[in-house]
Design an enzyme around this catalytic site. Structure first.
Site, mmCIF file in Angstrom:
data_model
loop_
_atom_site.group_PDB
_atom_site.id
_atom_site.type_symbol
_atom_site.label_atom_id
_atom_site.label_comp_id
_atom_site.label_asym_id
_atom_site.label_seq_id
_atom_site.Cartn_x
_atom_site.Cartn_y
_atom_site.Cartn_z
ATOM 1 N N ASP A 202 62.444 65.375 119.358
ATOM 2 C CA ASP A 202 62.503 64.080 120.053
ATOM 3 C C ASP A 202 63.861 63.804 120.704
ATOM 4 O O ASP A 202 64.526 62.807 120.389
ATOM 5 C CB ASP A 202 62.134 62.925 119.090
ATOM 6 N N SER B 28 57.405 64.835 121.605
ATOM 7 C CA SER B 28 58.117 63.761 122.303
ATOM 8 C C SER B 28 59.469 64.151 122.895
ATOM 9 O O SER B 28 60.102 65.111 122.457
ATOM 10 C CB SER B 28 58.298 62.581 121.353
ATOM 11 N N GLN C 239 52.236 60.840 124.439
ATOM 12 C CA GLN C 239 51.588 61.868 123.643
ATOM 13 C C GLN C 239 50.078 61.621 123.671
ATOM 14 O O GLN C 239 49.619 60.502 123.391
ATOM 15 C CB GLN C 239 52.107 61.813 122.200
ATOM 16 N N ASP D 179 60.255 58.426 109.582
ATOM 17 C CA ASP D 179 59.006 59.138 109.294
ATOM 18 C C ASP D 179 58.432 58.729 107.931
ATOM 19 O O ASP D 179 57.218 58.673 107.755
ATOM 20 C CB ASP D 179 59.298 60.638 109.325
ATOM 21 N N GLU E 86 62.900 60.325 113.357
ATOM 22 C CA GLU E 86 62.146 60.675 114.563
ATOM 23 C C GLU E 86 62.596 59.769 115.708
ATOM 24 O O GLU E 86 63.119 58.664 115.493
ATOM 25 C CB GLU E 86 60.642 60.465 114.332
ATOM 26 N N ILE F 225 46.172 58.532 121.632
ATOM 27 C CA ILE F 225 47.527 58.525 122.189
ATOM 28 C C ILE F 225 48.511 58.149 121.087
ATOM 29 O O ILE F 225 48.168 57.434 120.147
ATOM 30 C CB ILE F 225 47.700 57.560 123.391
ATOM 31 N N ASN F 226 49.750 58.650 121.238
ATOM 32 C CA ASN F 226 50.825 58.123 120.399
ATOM 33 C C ASN F 226 52.079 57.903 121.236
ATOM 34 O O ASN F 226 51.968 57.268 122.305
ATOM 35 C CB ASN F 226 51.020 58.892 119.080
ATOM 36 N N ASP F 227 53.208 58.354 120.826
ATOM 37 C CA ASP F 227 54.511 57.930 121.367
ATOM 38 C C ASP F 227 54.596 57.829 122.896
ATOM 39 O O ASP F 227 54.175 58.750 123.606
ATOM 40 C CB ASP F 227 55.599 58.936 120.970
ATOM 41 N N TRP G 161 44.864 62.832 116.289
ATOM 42 C CA TRP G 161 46.075 63.515 116.729
ATOM 43 C C TRP G 161 45.838 65.035 116.785
ATOM 44 O O TRP G 161 45.180 65.601 115.907
ATOM 45 C CB TRP G 161 47.223 63.191 115.755
HETATM 46 N N1 DQQ Z 1 55.219 62.114 117.295
HETATM 47 C C1 DQQ Z 1 55.511 63.306 118.044
HETATM 48 C C2 DQQ Z 1 56.783 63.825 117.473
HETATM 49 C C3 DQQ Z 1 57.420 62.599 116.942
HETATM 50 C C4 DQQ Z 1 56.280 61.846 116.358
HETATM 51 C C5 DQQ Z 1 54.353 64.273 117.948
HETATM 52 C C6 DQQ Z 1 56.539 60.383 116.186
HETATM 53 O O1 DQQ Z 1 57.572 64.460 118.454
HETATM 54 O O2 DQQ Z 1 58.417 62.889 115.981
HETATM 55 O O3 DQQ Z 1 53.201 63.738 118.533
HETATM 56 O O4 DQQ Z 1 55.381 59.621 116.191
#
Ligand code: DQQ
Length: 570
Positions: free
Chosen positions: A187, A123, A79, A265, A240, A61-63, A87
């Protein structure tokens, strides 16, 4: 058998080689491990999984995305890779809760399905329209691998969980114009409506090295036009996950400020400013006293990224979510079968002195507190430590402590050379084991029996030579946190704006959750989240200590430690 073994070794060798390039220190975004991104985790290693922080049962998982409160239900989208612990294959996973503690996991709300998002659903944010309908705006990666912005609406508003989302055929609603970098245009924020009825939102992008919050406007949420000027920009590389929202300071008639936050970023840190926003001209001017760039204030000085806030209309508070990445290797993530955790949701507000934002874990998580241990007025002599005993689960605990410095006169001078560097550099040079005048003192968490594994969360107090207040440094030193190799173990640090000469005390709260150490200094003035991977200090083997490595004695005025029950995530 021999053949299988050598294949297994070859595979892990491959992972280990890749891992060398994949620790978060390398900070590359959207690294795609073609061979790994669809590698279903068959086994999930629970040893260091969190108990009360949000995690899905497995995979990457991320954002946090589109977080919102709608008709009594909190929605957390995030995410997610449904196929592996790295990822890739990104969808919007979806979970709901009525208390921000226990969660019901639902099917992904948005997955690649159309030309405008076939290569990924990245995101974005949710906005509740005046007619009560929520709408999601997210970044789709289209057939040409361009980043475009799409909307999605709930299929059935009578479903309290809003399980299904529909993407209208008229997507994308915002495509990169000529001159916009189509691989750095993503984003979208939650939209806000001006007194003129026009919707606005910003999108993170860049122009060479200049990060930009590109402003777009719309009357109907369908047709969007770029504004002539960005809402804000800075010489800090790609921006981001921007966030822009009003805050007030409870009890202070300071007027309304707007907060602007970006995730950088290049450094994988975030920073924020706050200032004045004029709807008529769509200009945002940060308060001149605030640093606007890499030196800016941070929500969190640790492992905390791609954050997003939402207005909790039910409780009239603003709540912040952020993603804590792993700091072990990709090979470890594949072996564990999971990667990434959401930080504890935090209430966020403007400090009464108007100098910074404050944060505190939402009160709801206190419902998980179990067995309680209290220590009052205990002296910790310089060079000594003691164990906080009596908890059943020090690996899953909530600790609140207040430290009183007994001899402030022992504070070392703040080396003028340090003025030019950040707190992190000072803390890295003067870690938890470097003796000082006042401090280091604080907690050793996730400590093993022989004390060789331990993560230090601590303070150091310095005398300033410029007549200003003492400088108080808050640090997280993971250098001894694990026997394991191949871990990224950065020291994290921030200054805490507390007038120790006046208050005499420094408060600390630390949430310990197996591989998460999430700390709040000065009643929420400075936050530091760190990921650690003990090998011995796990489960019921983990221990908790108070230490003082400074010359001045320190008194623990009050320490309350609680076992934390696990949240129900089902
Ligand atoms: N993660 C998303 C993007 C964002 C980035 C992609 C930030 O939309 O810019 O998984 O962690």
């Amino acid at each position: 058998m021999a053949v299988r073994t050598s294949w297994t070794w070859a595979f892990f060798l491959l992972l280990a080689t890749m891992a060398a390039f994949s620790l978060p220190a390398a900070a590359a975004t959207h690294l795609v491990f073609a061979d790994l991104q669809s590698l279903q985790a068959e086994h999930v290693d629970d040893t260091l999984r969190t108990g009360f922080h949000f995690q899905p049962p497995k995979h990457w998982i991320n954002d946090p995305n589109g977080v919102m409160y709608y008709k009594g239900v909190y929605h957390l989208f995030y995410q997610y890779n449904p196929k592996a612990a790295v990822w890739g294959n990104i969808v919007w996973a979806h979970a709901v809760s009525t208390d921000l503690v226990d969660w019901v996991m639902l099917e992904p709300a948005i997955s690649p399905s159309a030309p405008f998002d076939v290569n990924g659903c990245w995101s974005g944010s949710a906005t509740v329209l005046p007619d009560g309908r929520p709408v999601i705006m997210y970044t789709g990666i289209n057939e040409q691998d361009q980043q475009v912005q799409n909307v999605a609406y709930p299929k059935d508003l009578s479903d309290p969980y809003l399980r299904e989302w529909v993407k209208p055929d008229y997507n994308p609603v915002i495509a990169p114009d000529a001159g916009v970098n189509a691989s750095a245009f993503r984003d979208p924020t939650t939209a806000w409506q001006g007194p003129d009825g026009v919707w606005r939102l910003v999108i993170g992008t860049k122009d060479n090295h200049r990060g930009l919050a590109a402003l777009y406007r719309s009357r109907d949420f369908k047709r969007w036009a770029p504004a002539r000027r960005a809402l804000h920009s800075g010489d800090t590389g790609m921006w981001e996950c921007p966030d822009f929202y009003p805050v007030t300071s409870p009890g202070v008639d300071s007027g309304r400020k707007h907060v602007f936050k970006v995730s950088l970023d290049l450094t994988r840190y975030e920073y924020y400013t706050f200032g004045d926003y004029d709807y008529a001209t769509d200009t945002y001017v940060p308060d001149p006293s605030l640093a606007d760039g890499n030196e800016g204030l941070r929500y969190d000085y640790g492992n905390f990224y791609a954050s997003k806030t939402f207005l909790d209309a039910g409780k009239q508070r603003r709540v912040l979510w952020g993603w804590a990445n792993e700091s072990d290797s990709t090979a470890d993530d594949v072996r564990k079968g999971w990667a990434g955790v959401q930080a504890i949701p935090r209430k966020i507000w403007l400090a009464p002195d108007g100098k910074q934002l404050m944060q505190w874990p939402v009160a709801e998580i206190e419902s998980l507190r179990g067995k309680h241990v209290n220590i009052t007025d205990k002296l910790v002599r310089g060079g000594s430590y003691f164990e906080v005993t009596g908890l059943t689960t020090p690996a899953q605990a909530d600790v609140e402590a207040s430290f009183q410095v007994m001899d402030l006169g022992k504070a070392e001078p703040f080396d003028p050379a340090w003025r030019a560097v950040d707190a992190e550099t000072v803390c890295a040079a003067r870690g938890a084991d470097a003796k000082g005048g006042v401090g280091p003192f604080g907690l050793w968490v996730l400590a093993s029996d022989e004390l060789k594994e331990r993560t230090a969360v601590f303070f150091r107090v310095f005398k300033r030579d410029d007549g200003a207040k003492h400088a108080i440094l808050m640090c997280n030193d993971p250098s001894r946190s694990s026997y394991a190799d191949n871990l990224y173990k950065p020291t994290f640090a921030g200054f805490v704006d507390v007038d120790i000469a006046a208050t005499g005390k420094i408060p600390l709260r630390t949430l310990i959750d197996h591989s998460m150490v999430e700390s709040f200094g000065g009643h929420g003035k400075t936050a530091i989240l760190s990921r650690v991977y003990p090998t011995k200090a796990v489960g019921d083997k983990a221990r908790l200590f108070v230490f003082n490595n400074g010359e001045s004695d320190v008194k623990v005025n009050n320490l309350n430690a609680y076992d934390m029950r696990s949240a129900k995530i089902r």
